[in-house]
Structure formats: C-alpha cells, structure tokens
Design a protein around this motif. Structure first.
Motif, short mmCIF file in Angstrom:
data_model
loop_
_atom_site.label_atom_id
_atom_site.label_comp_id
_atom_site.label_asym_id
_atom_site.label_seq_id
_atom_site.Cartn_x
_atom_site.Cartn_y
_atom_site.Cartn_z
N ALA A 247 -9.99 -18.66 12.84
CA ALA A 247 -11.20 -19.32 13.34
C ALA A 247 -11.17 -19.43 14.86
CB ALA A 247 -11.33 -20.71 12.72
N HIS A 248 -9.99 -19.65 15.42
CA HIS A 248 -9.86 -19.74 16.86
C HIS A 248 -10.24 -18.42 17.53
CE1 HIS A 248 -7.14 -20.16 20.61
NE2 HIS A 248 -8.16 -20.97 20.78
N LEU A 249 -9.68 -17.33 17.06
CA LEU A 249 -9.93 -16.04 17.68
C LEU A 249 -11.37 -15.58 17.48
CD1 LEU A 249 -8.60 -13.83 19.32
CD2 LEU A 249 -7.81 -12.78 17.19
N VAL A 250 -11.88 -15.73 16.26
CA VAL A 250 -13.26 -15.33 16.00
C VAL A 250 -14.22 -16.22 16.77
CG1 VAL A 250 -15.04 -15.13 14.22
CG2 VAL A 250 -12.72 -14.32 13.75
N GLY A 251 -13.92 -17.51 16.84
CA GLY A 251 -14.76 -18.42 17.62
C GLY A 251 -14.80 -18.05 19.09
N LEU A 252 -13.65 -17.69 19.65
CA LEU A 252 -13.62 -17.27 21.06
C LEU A 252 -14.54 -16.08 21.29
CD1 LEU A 252 -9.83 -17.47 22.02
CD2 LEU A 252 -11.67 -18.96 22.83
N GLY A 253 -14.66 -15.22 20.28
CA GLY A 253 -15.53 -14.06 20.41
C GLY A 253 -17.00 -14.41 20.54
N MET A 254 -17.36 -15.65 20.29
CA MET A 254 -18.73 -16.12 20.46
C MET A 254 -18.97 -16.76 21.82
SD MET A 254 -19.35 -17.94 16.78
CE MET A 254 -18.75 -17.23 15.25
N THR A 255 -17.94 -16.83 22.66
CA THR A 255 -18.06 -17.47 23.96
C THR A 255 -18.16 -16.44 25.07
OG1 THR A 255 -15.65 -17.60 24.35
CG2 THR A 255 -16.66 -19.39 23.08
N ASN A 256 -18.38 -16.92 26.29
CA ASN A 256 -18.44 -16.02 27.44
C ASN A 256 -17.76 -16.66 28.64
OD1 ASN A 256 -20.25 -17.81 28.68
ND2 ASN A 256 -22.05 -16.65 28.00
N GLY A 257 -17.88 -16.02 29.80
CA GLY A 257 -17.16 -16.46 30.98
C GLY A 257 -17.57 -17.80 31.53
N GLY A 258 -18.66 -18.38 31.04
CA GLY A 258 -19.10 -19.70 31.50
C GLY A 258 -18.87 -20.80 30.50
N SER A 259 -18.22 -20.48 29.38
CA SER A 259 -18.04 -21.47 28.31
C SER A 259 -16.93 -22.45 28.64
CB SER A 259 -17.72 -20.77 26.99
OG SER A 259 -18.75 -19.87 26.62
N ASN A 260 -17.17 -23.73 28.37
CA ASN A 260 -16.12 -24.73 28.54
C ASN A 260 -15.49 -25.04 27.19
OD1 ASN A 260 -17.81 -26.53 27.15
ND2 ASN A 260 -18.49 -27.58 29.00
N GLN A 261 -14.59 -26.00 27.17
CA GLN A 261 -13.88 -26.31 25.93
C GLN A 261 -14.82 -26.82 24.83
OE1 GLN A 261 -10.28 -28.65 26.21
NE2 GLN A 261 -9.83 -27.89 28.27
N ASP A 262 -15.81 -27.60 25.20
CA ASP A 262 -16.71 -28.15 24.19
C ASP A 262 -17.52 -27.05 23.53
OD1 ASP A 262 -17.64 -30.68 22.97
OD2 ASP A 262 -19.58 -30.08 23.79
N VAL A 263 -17.99 -26.09 24.30
CA VAL A 263 -18.70 -24.94 23.74
C VAL A 263 -17.77 -24.17 22.79
CG1 VAL A 263 -19.70 -22.69 24.30
CG2 VAL A 263 -20.34 -24.72 25.62
N ALA A 264 -16.51 -23.99 23.21
CA ALA A 264 -15.56 -23.27 22.38
C ALA A 264 -15.29 -24.02 21.07
CB ALA A 264 -14.25 -23.06 23.14
#
Length: 321
Positions: A247-264
C-alpha cells in the motif's frame, strides 16, 4: 560491537552468514556483482573497482573492501526481488535498463550516502561505519530511488516525505528479521549499525509518538521524515509487512513532487482500497494514519467513501499488476 576503524573483530565476524547471490554475471570464467536487480559500478572516489573475480564465491569479512560490495549487491537484489516478484509491484529505474546501479565505496570516503535522481544511482560513503555495511543505509537510499521511480520523477521532499519514505523501507526491512520485541528500543531504530553509535545517533520510528503531524514538524527534512516513517510503521504493525509495504509503494505512485505527508497518507489509504484489502485492514490502516494526525477519515467518513476530494490535482493513478 564497535567499528574499530573497519577492522575485523571476533564479534562481528561471528555475525557473518552465507547467502546466495542470485544471477550474478559470469563471462569467460569471470564473475561480477551484476544482475537483473543490482549492478555494481565504480564512478566515485575512492576508486576501488568492481571486485570481479574468478570464483563465484564472494566470501569476505568486513575489513575487506569487497565486503561492502557483496553486502550492497545482496540487500539491494533481495529488496528489489521482494517488491517486484513477491509483492507484484513492478518498480525499476527509468534512467537505465540494468539492475539498480550502486557504488559501494564513494563520496571520497566521507560519512555520507546518496541517491541521484539525475542518474538513478546509489553512492555509499565510508566515514564512520562504512555505510554499505548497514542494510538500513542501503535500503534507505534505495527507498529514495523507489520513490523517484514509482512516481516517474515525482519524488517529493515536502515536509521531509522522501526522507520518511527511505526510513520506512529501511525500518520495514529491518523489523522483518524479528530480532527485537516492541519493548526494545532497537525495535524502532533506523540505521542500527551506522548510527546509534559514537559517530551519530541515527533515527527512530518512535519519534512520531511525541511529534505527531503537523505540530511535530520542525522544518528539517531528515527530522520531519521520522513522522512519516513512524506512522507507516504503525500501519506495518497493524496489517503486517507485505500489506503495509504494498500500500505504501502503490500509494506513493499516486503522489507527485509537490505532495506532503498528509497527501501521501490519503494516497496510501486509497491504495489499500484500490488493491482490494479486506475492510478490517482498510480500517486498521486508516486508524493508524489518523492516530498520527493525518486528516484521513475512518471508514464511513466522506473522504473514505468518495476517495480524494473533488478537484484534488496533486494525485494521479498508478497501474499495478
């Protein structure tokens, strides 16, 4: 256990184990630490070569320079196989077509290690405890690479996210060996050999206990990253290593260079849903993330039912086999 200037000691030699080095390259009787998931190069000072030899048995004690090379190959290869084959999340460098490229003796001998997003390479220094002797350092730097590769160049250090990602993967790998109980301080240690010694204090996944999101932020990425790593290790304790890592790795794949911890955090929860995790595991993940201060909803809340809020452009989907 003491570093002792990188010399062998009876205590450290007793901790050496034989392990298989899968898929190392053999060409005309010469063996190299190069395979589909890990690939040694020597581009940074001090230039010690790639430790090719005529025997497939790379057996060294820790004072030999080749020890760091073998240790790097083994742990990087092991972790990449685990992610790509056991978890089924395909993640490889986009900068080149070989296994993960690493230099086990770099940084001009300084006490530092790094991942380069421009080259996709890992470099390990030799100051203090040689960094490539500690699997936590190897996996932490690999974690930056994983973050970069799964987001196709969208690694974020906003609020120390990628430092937390590296610390989480290192802590997850280390804890899976089952050497400590939750009552032991070492259960939470990151950099158990390279840190927590006379050279520097290392980091800890227990930091989040007294420094929750967002009030615990101090504006230093390595310190703030401990919030993310510690909270994800709460997820780890709640649902187990494989479910947490996936879930951690797949979730990271939904983020981008402006994402903070809460978005992650929202992304990890969404990933658990998308991956079809049982309802009790999704609830456990949401509860663990909320316990750290992230603004996820426990199942039944509007964010959980509707996914990410309408208009949120900080995330995109990732296809997982």
């Amino acid at each position: 256990y003491v570093d002792g200037g990188d010399v062998d000691t009876p205590q450290l030699t007793a901790e050496a184990f034989d392990r298989l080095l899968p898929d190392i390259t053999e060409t005309a009787g010469t063996y190299e630490l190069r395979g589909p998931y890990a690939y040694i190069l020597d581009w940074d000072s001090p230039y010690k070569g790639i430790f090719s030899q005529s025997s497939p048995t790379f057996a060294f004690t820790r004072q030999a320079d080749a020890f760091e090379a073998v240790n790097s190959y083994y742990h990087i290869d092991t972790y990449m196989r685990y992610l790509n084959e056991t978890l089924g999340v395909v993640v490889m460098p986009y900068q080149y077509s070989t296994g993960v490229v690493f230099d086990p003796s770099g940084w001009n001998g300084a006490d530092n290690s790094s991942y380069s997003s421009s080259t996709g390479r890992l470099t390990f220094g030799e100051g203090g405890v040689d960094d490539a002797e500690d699997a936590d350092v190897l996996i932490h730097e690999l974690g930056h690479g994983l973050h970069d590769w799964i987001t196709h160049g969208g690694l974020s250090q906003v609020t120390g996210l990628s430092e937390g990602v590296g610390d989480y993967f290192a802590a997850s790998y280390s804890r899976a060996f089952g050497q400590w109980t939750p009552a032991d301080p070492q259960y939470h240690w990151v950099f158990s050999w390279d840190g927590h010694n006379p050279f520097w204090p290392g980091r800890s996944t227990s930091w989040v206990d007294s420094h929750p999101w967002p009030t615990g932020l101090v504006g230093q990425i390595h310190t703030d990253g401990q919030i993310w790593a510690g909270c994800m290790m709460r997820v780890w304790d709640a649902v187990g290593r494989e479910q947490s890592d996936r879930a951690h790795l797949v979730g990271l794949g939904m983020t981008n260079g402006g994402s903070n911890q809460d978005v992650a955090a929202h992304a990890v929860l969404q990933a658990a849903q998308d991956l079809g995790y049982p309802a009790d595991e999704v609830t456990a993940i949401a509860t663990a993330l909320a316990s750290c201060g992230y603004t996820v909803e426990i199942p039944g809340g509007p964010l959980f039912e509707d996914g990410f809020e309408s208009g949120d452009t900080s995330l995109w989907s990732v296809t997982v086999p």
